[in-house]
Each structure stands twice: as structure tokens, then as C-alpha cells.
Design a protein around this motif. Structure first.
Motif, PDB file in Angstrom:
ATOM      1  N   VAL A 130      12.914  17.547 -48.210  1.00  0.00           N
ATOM      2  CA  VAL A 130      12.332  18.624 -49.008  1.00  0.00           C
ATOM      3  C   VAL A 130      13.488  19.403 -49.617  1.00  0.00           C
ATOM      4  N   GLY A 133      13.576  22.504 -56.351  1.00  0.00           N
ATOM      5  CA  GLY A 133      13.613  21.937 -57.687  1.00  0.00           C
ATOM      6  C   GLY A 133      14.248  22.884 -58.675  1.00  0.00           C
ATOM      7  N   GLU A 139      10.384  20.408 -53.702  1.00  0.00           N
ATOM      8  CA  GLU A 139      10.043  19.044 -54.086  1.00  0.00           C
ATOM      9  C   GLU A 139      10.245  18.111 -52.899  1.00  0.00           C
ATOM     10  N   HIS A 141      11.528  14.428 -51.697  1.00  0.00           N
ATOM     11  CA  HIS A 141      12.450  13.396 -52.171  1.00  0.00           C
ATOM     12  C   HIS A 141      12.591  12.285 -51.143  1.00  0.00           C
ATOM     13  N   SER A 151       8.991   8.514 -47.614  1.00  0.00           N
ATOM     14  CA  SER A 151       8.430   9.441 -48.593  1.00  0.00           C
ATOM     15  C   SER A 151       7.106   8.942 -49.138  1.00  0.00           C
ATOM     16  N   ALA A 159       2.356  21.266 -52.475  1.00  0.00           N
ATOM     17  CA  ALA A 159       3.434  22.254 -52.548  1.00  0.00           C
ATOM     18  C   ALA A 159       3.350  23.249 -51.393  1.00  0.00           C
ATOM     19  N   TRP A 290      -0.315  16.532 -56.486  1.00  0.00           N
ATOM     20  CA  TRP A 290       1.095  16.634 -56.857  1.00  0.00           C
ATOM     21  C   TRP A 290       1.898  17.130 -55.660  1.00  0.00           C
ATOM     22  N   GLY A 292       4.474  19.149 -54.952  1.00  0.00           N
ATOM     23  CA  GLY A 292       5.264  20.168 -55.641  1.00  0.00           C
ATOM     24  C   GLY A 292       4.602  20.494 -56.965  1.00  0.00           C
ATOM     25  N   TYR A 353       7.038   8.324 -58.615  1.00  0.00           N
ATOM     26  CA  TYR A 353       8.365   8.906 -58.418  1.00  0.00           C
ATOM     27  C   TYR A 353       9.026   9.172 -59.766  1.00  0.00           C
ATOM     28  N   ARG A 357      12.657  11.876 -56.564  1.00  0.00           N
ATOM     29  CA  ARG A 357      11.571  12.841 -56.340  1.00  0.00           C
ATOM     30  C   ARG A 357      10.210  12.156 -56.312  1.00  0.00           C
ATOM     31  N   LEU A 359       6.566  12.512 -57.198  1.00  0.00           N
ATOM     32  CA  LEU A 359       5.743  13.342 -58.077  1.00  0.00           C
ATOM     33  C   LEU A 359       4.390  13.637 -57.447  1.00  0.00           C
TER      34      LEU A 359
END
Length: 378
Positions: A130, A133, A139, A141, A151, A159, A290, A292, A353, A357, A359
Motif C-alpha cells: 500500500v 499515490g 494505492e 501495488h 495483489s 480505498a 476501484w 484507491g 493494473y 498499481r 486499478l
């Protein structure tokens, strides 16, 4: 910071908890009891929820000098993970129970209780990171160790959840270093093998396990043109891309193997065909989230460049995607990989991704094969 360490009984969670203690956090260990009949779960090293695992977690906490508790989450696990797994197969889809467990147990039920009790974060042994961003938000990763990166199965995190996650193993270059560290710390799980497979299926026989819970009845196996080529014992026991277990008496006209192209549970029919008919060039994903902040294109419906992964430790391919509205007005994703993919099945999770990251993710609803689509439009 007050931290609740989720202790699976494995080496990763034990070292993660040790690092949290070493970092100066006030750490409490908890093991989740996910079955009221632990004897029905795997024994030895193959699972992550057995009586032996609970004992290993307790011993690790004793060594670290932190409190240890066992929390009974068996009822919620049965409803949110096991029953969901059965329902998805009954509907002809191929679910990922580890995704559901992370989404609904470890980072929903567990995190919710932790926050209610005054904890600031939940610490786990997952290999992911984590990071802040560019906009200051958090975010998700990939981890430093590509071979152990988890991940993908954490792509369901939001988020708000990322703000309360602690992954101390994020920057560890290899699992061997984690084991060496565990040995140096005197943790008895240092050499314990990794868990694998589905923890709630005792012998690894998914089809046999499902047969006890789903009403499987014989039905036709047909080719892409609808011609009967054989009979199955229950459509719900098959998954897209499967080759073994079809038991088709006569060979294909071209002599090549057949694969499952589609499962139609309402018709109790399995559709089979050549390998090339497994090629997928467009994916539709439902219930997207999402990890993040959402990309700006999510609001406009524009295409955005990304990379796609649709199974844990599976291949990663370049793609483009966009967020649209479904018939009910909710969000859905349309994803187009840069090249055709094989083995994509409804029910799997598509994780997107950009670089390292994550997404976000969506559940695959449909996967289109261009050749089959052209035939249906003819």
C-alpha cells in the motif's frame, strides 16, 4: 498504532506480525475459526484453517509475546464463501473462493470488528504493498517478489479498506528470506510448507464435493453448432477450458481434442469445441470496484490503457478498458485484451493494473469469442 494481526498459522503471517511488533505497534494476534467442524478441513500443510494451524498461530504469538485470540467466523464464512462458491458453480460460473474470503471475511468482517474494537489497522502476511499515490490517496501495488505477489487476490480492496491495511512483507525480495527470518526469530513455522488449494474441500476433489451439494443430472454435450456429441453427468461440474472428464465417445471431425466452451445450467447443456474457439477478445465485468481512486476515464466512459490478469499467478496482458452503465444503471467494465486469451470463464475475477498499481477488479460476466460471435450473428 494498535494493530490486529491476522494469524493463519503460516510463516508469512507470523513474520508479518513479528515485523509489526518490531516497528513499535501495539499488536494483538487473532486466528479465524472458519469451520465448526475443523476435522472436515484439510490437515497438514495443505489448508490454512485447521486445528494444527490454530495451534501454530498460538505458538507464534507466544514467541512474540503478544495476546492471542480465536474468533469464530464460521457462520459468515459458510454463507459468504462456501455457499457463494456452490451458487456460482450452480449458475455455470467459475468462482475464486480466495477472492471472496479476502473481500468478505478478512477485509470486511474482520476489519469491521477490528475497527469497532479500536484497532487502527489489520496486519496480514500478504505479499502486496500500500503506497501513497500522486494525489495523496492510497494505492495498492504489486509486491517486490513477483513469484509470491498476491495483489491479484487483494484487488477487491477499496480505498477505505486500504487505509487500514498493513502488509509488512511488501518489500521482501523472496519467500526464502521470510523463512530465514522466521528461523532467526525462533518461530516454529519457519519450514512449514505453503498452503494451497481450496481449504474447505477436504480431498481436493471439487467435482465430487459439488456433487453432494448440487443436483447434478445427466444432459447433452453439444458442439458449437448444437449437434449432440455425448452426455455429461451434470453440467455444473464443468468449467470453461476444461478438457479432461468429457468422456466423448466419438472423436472430432478434425481429430483434435475438444474443450468446454460454455456451460448452460438452465438447459443442463455443455458446449464443446476446438481449442481455437476458446480465444477471447472481449470481456464484460460486473460489480467493478476501484482499489484507491478511480481513474478520470471512469466518469466519462473513455477507454484507458491497462494490463489484465484474470487468475492468480496467471499471465498479464496489455489491454484497454472502459467503464459503462449496465441495464440497471450500475457500473460495468468492458475490457479488450491486446491479444486473444484462452481459459477465460464467467465468474473469474478480472484485475486491472497500470504498472505495479492495482486499478481495481470486476467479476467476469461474459467472455466473447470472435468466431462464435460472428457465427451467431450470421
Amino acid at each position: 498504532m494498535k494493530v490486529l494481526a491476522a494469524m493463519s498459522g503460516g510463516v508469512d503471517s507470523a513474520v508479518a506480525a513479528a515485523r509489526a511488533v518490531e516497528a513499535g505497534h501495539d499488536v494483538v494476534g487473532v486466528h479465524l475459526a472458519l469451520s465448526r467442524m475443523p476435522g472436515t478441513l484439510r490437515t497438514g500443510s495443505r489448508g490454512c484453517c485447521t486445528i494444527e494451524d490454530a495451534s501454530d498461530a498460538w505458538r507464534a504469538c507466544e514467541r512474540l509475546g503478544i495476546p492471542f485470540y480465536t474468533w469464530d467466523f464460521s457462520e459468515r464464512f459458510a454463507e459468504d464463501v462456501v455457499e457463494d462458491f456452490v451458487a456460482e458453480y450452480a449458475a455455470g460460473r467459475t468462482p475464486n473462493p480466495c477472492m471472496r474470503c479476502n473481500e468478505r471475511i478478512k477485509f470486511a468482517a474482520l476489519l469491521e470488528r477490528a475497527l469497532e474494537l479500536g484497532f487502527d489497522a489489520v496486519c496480514t502476511g500478504h505479499y502486496a504493498a500500500v503506497r501513497p499515490g500522486p494525489d495523496g490517496g492510497l494505492e495498492l501495488h504489486r509486491a517486490a517478489d513477483d513469484a509470491k505477489d498476491q495483489s491479484y487476490v487483494l484487488g477487491v480492496l477499496t480505498a477505505d479498506q486500504l487505509a487500514h491495511c498493513l502488509f509488512p512483507l511488501a518489500d521482501t525480495p523472496s519467500k526464502e528470506l521470510v523463512r530465514a527470518e522466521a528461523a532467526e526469530r525462533g518461530l516454529s513455522v519457519a519450514a512449514k510448507p505453503d498452503s494451497h488449494d481450496i481449504c474447505f474441500i477436504p480431498d481436493g476433489d471439487t467435482r465430487g464435493w459439488l456433487a453432494e451439494r448440487i443436483d447434478l443430472t445427466p444432459g447433452p454435450i453439444v458442439d458449437a453448432d448444437g449437434h449432440a456429441v455425448g452426455e455429461h453427468a451434470g453440467a455444473q461440474a464443468f468449467t470453461v477450458g476444461q478438457r479432461k472428464g468429457l468422456a466423448i465417445g466419438r472423436p472430432a471431425p478434425d481429430g483434435r481434442p475438444r474443450f468446454v466452451l460454455e456451460v448452460r445450467p438452465k438447459e443442463n447443456t455443455v458446449v464443446v469445441g476446438g481449442r481455437e474457439l476458446l480465444d477471447v477478445d472481449r470481456i464484460s465485468g460486473i460489480r467493478p470496484t476501484w482499489a484507491g481512486a478511480a481513474l478520470p476515464e471512469a466518469r466519462t466512459g473513455e477507454w484507458f490503457d491497462c494490463a489484465l490478469q484474470f487468475r492468480a499467478h496467471g499471465e498479464i496482458v496489455d489491454a484497454r478498458a472502459r467503464q459503462l452503465e449496465d441495464e440497471a444503471g450500475g457500473p460495468r467494465w468492458e475490457i479488450e485484451p491486446a491479444r486473444a486469451l484462452r481459459g477465460v470463464a464467467p465468474g473469474q475475477t478480472a484485475v486491472l493494473y497500470r504498472g505495479t498499481r492495482v486499478l481495481g477488479q470486476a467479476t467476469i460476466d461474459t467472455a466473447r469469442n470472435a468466431r462464435l460471435a460472428a457465427g451467431s450473428d450470421a
